[in-house]
Design a protein around this motif. Structure first.
Motif, PDB file in Angstrom:
ATOM      1  N   GLN A   1       0.847  -1.188   0.000  1.00 50.35           N
ATOM      2  CA  GLN A   1       0.000   0.000   0.000  1.00 50.35           C
ATOM      3  C   GLN A   1       0.878   1.231   0.000  1.00 50.35           C
ATOM      4  O   GLN A   1       1.646   1.466   0.950  1.00 50.35           O
ATOM      5  CB  GLN A   1      -0.934   0.017   1.207  1.00 50.35           C
ATOM      6  CG  GLN A   1      -1.951   1.137   1.167  1.00 50.35           C
ATOM      7  CD  GLN A   1      -3.068   0.938   2.176  1.00 50.35           C
ATOM      8  OE1 GLN A   1      -2.946   0.170   3.128  1.00 50.35           O
ATOM      9  NE2 GLN A   1      -4.176   1.624   1.950  1.00 50.35           N
ATOM     10  N   ALA A   2       0.767   2.000  -1.075  1.00 51.58           N
ATOM     11  CA  ALA A   2       1.500   3.249  -1.188  1.00 51.58           C
ATOM     12  C   ALA A   2       0.640   4.386  -0.618  1.00 51.58           C
ATOM     13  O   ALA A   2      -0.589   4.260  -0.549  1.00 51.58           O
ATOM     14  CB  ALA A   2       1.841   3.533  -2.646  1.00 51.58           C
TER      15      ALA A   2
ATOM     16  N   GLY B   1      -1.803   7.194  -0.084  1.00 51.37           N
ATOM     17  CA  GLY B   1      -2.923   7.685  -0.881  1.00 51.37           C
ATOM     18  C   GLY B   1      -3.507   6.681  -1.853  1.00 51.37           C
ATOM     19  O   GLY B   1      -4.378   7.026  -2.650  1.00 51.37           O
ATOM     20  N   LYS B   2      -3.028   5.445  -1.788  1.00 48.38           N
ATOM     21  CA  LYS B   2      -3.520   4.416  -2.711  1.00 48.38           C
ATOM     22  C   LYS B   2      -4.100   3.240  -1.941  1.00 48.38           C
ATOM     23  O   LYS B   2      -3.833   3.057  -0.761  1.00 48.38           O
ATOM     24  CB  LYS B   2      -2.399   3.934  -3.623  1.00 48.38           C
ATOM     25  CG  LYS B   2      -1.887   5.006  -4.573  1.00 48.38           C
ATOM     26  CD  LYS B   2      -0.904   4.417  -5.575  1.00 48.38           C
ATOM     27  CE  LYS B   2      -0.443   5.462  -6.581  1.00 48.38           C
ATOM     28  NZ  LYS B   2       0.500   4.875  -7.576  1.00 48.38           N
ATOM     29  N   GLN B   3      -4.883   2.425  -2.650  1.00 51.61           N
ATOM     30  CA  GLN B   3      -5.445   1.236  -2.040  1.00 51.61           C
ATOM     31  C   GLN B   3      -4.397   0.134  -1.960  1.00 51.61           C
ATOM     32  O   GLN B   3      -3.439   0.105  -2.733  1.00 51.61           O
ATOM     33  CB  GLN B   3      -6.634   0.750  -2.863  1.00 51.61           C
ATOM     34  CG  GLN B   3      -7.862   1.652  -2.783  1.00 51.61           C
ATOM     35  CD  GLN B   3      -9.073   1.034  -3.460  1.00 51.61           C
ATOM     36  OE1 GLN B   3      -8.945   0.259  -4.400  1.00 51.61           O
ATOM     37  NE2 GLN B   3     -10.254   1.375  -2.983  1.00 51.61           N
ATOM     38  N   ARG B   4      -4.605  -0.770  -1.022  1.00 51.26           N
ATOM     39  CA  ARG B   4      -3.727  -1.935  -0.918  1.00 51.26           C
ATOM     40  C   ARG B   4      -3.901  -2.777  -2.170  1.00 51.26           C
ATOM     41  O   ARG B   4      -5.021  -3.009  -2.632  1.00 51.26           O
ATOM     42  CB  ARG B   4      -4.074  -2.746   0.323  1.00 51.26           C
ATOM     43  CG  ARG B   4      -3.073  -3.834   0.653  1.00 51.26           C
ATOM     44  CD  ARG B   4      -3.393  -4.501   1.972  1.00 51.26           C
ATOM     45  NE  ARG B   4      -3.286  -3.571   3.091  1.00 51.26           N
ATOM     46  CZ  ARG B   4      -3.319  -3.938   4.363  1.00 51.26           C
ATOM     47  NH1 ARG B   4      -3.466  -5.222   4.673  1.00 51.26           N
ATOM     48  NH2 ARG B   4      -3.242  -3.042   5.321  1.00 51.26           N
ATOM     49  N   GLU B   5      -2.774  -3.251  -2.711  1.00 51.18           N
ATOM     50  CA  GLU B   5      -2.832  -4.040  -3.941  1.00 51.18           C
ATOM     51  C   GLU B   5      -2.025  -5.322  -3.794  1.00 51.18           C
ATOM     52  O   GLU B   5      -1.035  -5.377  -3.059  1.00 51.18           O
ATOM     53  CB  GLU B   5      -2.282  -3.236  -5.129  1.00 51.18           C
ATOM     54  CG  GLU B   5      -0.827  -2.853  -5.017  1.00 51.18           C
ATOM     55  CD  GLU B   5      -0.303  -2.158  -6.267  1.00 51.18           C
ATOM     56  OE1 GLU B   5      -1.078  -1.946  -7.220  1.00 51.18           O
ATOM     57  OE2 GLU B   5       0.895  -1.835  -6.293  1.00 51.18           O
TER      58      GLU B   5
ATOM     59  N   SER C   1       2.875  -5.323 -12.672  1.00 50.33           N
ATOM     60  CA  SER C   1       3.896  -4.309 -12.428  1.00 50.33           C
ATOM     61  C   SER C   1       5.194  -4.876 -11.841  1.00 50.33           C
ATOM     62  O   SER C   1       6.226  -4.195 -11.868  1.00 50.33           O
ATOM     63  CB  SER C   1       3.348  -3.231 -11.493  1.00 50.33           C
ATOM     64  OG  SER C   1       2.957  -3.797 -10.256  1.00 50.33           O
TER      65      SER C   1
ATOM     66  N   GLU D   1       8.481   3.703  -7.814  1.00 47.51           N
ATOM     67  CA  GLU D   1       7.056   3.386  -7.684  1.00 47.51           C
ATOM     68  C   GLU D   1       6.785   2.110  -6.891  1.00 47.51           C
ATOM     69  O   GLU D   1       5.629   1.786  -6.619  1.00 47.51           O
ATOM     70  CB  GLU D   1       6.385   3.286  -9.060  1.00 47.51           C
ATOM     71  CG  GLU D   1       7.093   2.394 -10.048  1.00 47.51           C
ATOM     72  CD  GLU D   1       8.005   3.182 -10.971  1.00 47.51           C
ATOM     73  OE1 GLU D   1       8.736   4.089 -10.499  1.00 47.51           O
ATOM     74  OE2 GLU D   1       8.027   2.858 -12.189  1.00 47.51           O
TER      75      GLU D   1
ATOM     76  N   ALA E   1       6.359   1.564  -0.802  1.00 49.58           N
ATOM     77  CA  ALA E   1       5.077   1.260  -0.164  1.00 49.58           C
ATOM     78  C   ALA E   1       5.337   0.529   1.145  1.00 49.58           C
ATOM     79  O   ALA E   1       6.477   0.122   1.422  1.00 49.58           O
ATOM     80  CB  ALA E   1       4.215   0.389  -1.070  1.00 49.58           C
TER      81      ALA E   1
END
Length: 119
Positions: free
Chosen positions: A39-40, A42-46, A61, A87, A90
């Motif tokens: 999870q970065a 401001g982003k959702q966990r991926e 990615s 990128e 996270a």
């Protein structure tokens, strides 16, 4: 009680490598799988990668750069991360799923480990 303990995060320059580890302890049935999410800010966990009994799954990615592996005797999963990019920065979380594909499914999460890729 199942616990997950992660280690291996840190600061690395672009192009560098890190290896994350996650050790599971407690009562763990044979029907399970483990993986990594991130999870970065401001982003959702991926999903990053998952290791099943019969194969692996990677996010597009990270394909070709990250490798997930597991030591079943130690109930430990690893994530080897090569050619790291900014990128990839996270918080990385270990995930253990018990009794998947049943109504007794349980998900457990590690505490998270910070990975920062920066020059």
């Amino acid at each position: 009680q199942v616990q997950l303990v992660e280690s291996g995060g840190g600061l690395v320059q672009p192009g560098g490598s890190l290896r994350l580890s996650c050790a599971a302890s407690g009562s763990i049935p044979s029907s399970n799988y483990m993986g990594w999410y991130r999870q970065a800010p401001g982003k959702q966990r991926e999903l990053v990668a998952t290791m099943y009994s019969d194969g692996t799954n990677y996010a597009d990615s990270v394909k070709g750069r990250f490798t997930i592996s597991r030591d079943n005797a130690k109930n430990t999963v690893y994530l080897q991360m090569n050619s790291l990019k900014p990128e990839d920065t996270a918080v990385y979380y270990c995930n253990l799923v018990l009794r998947p594909y049943t109504n007794m499914r349980r998900d457990y999460w590690g505490q998270g480990t910070q990975v920062t890729v920066s020059s």
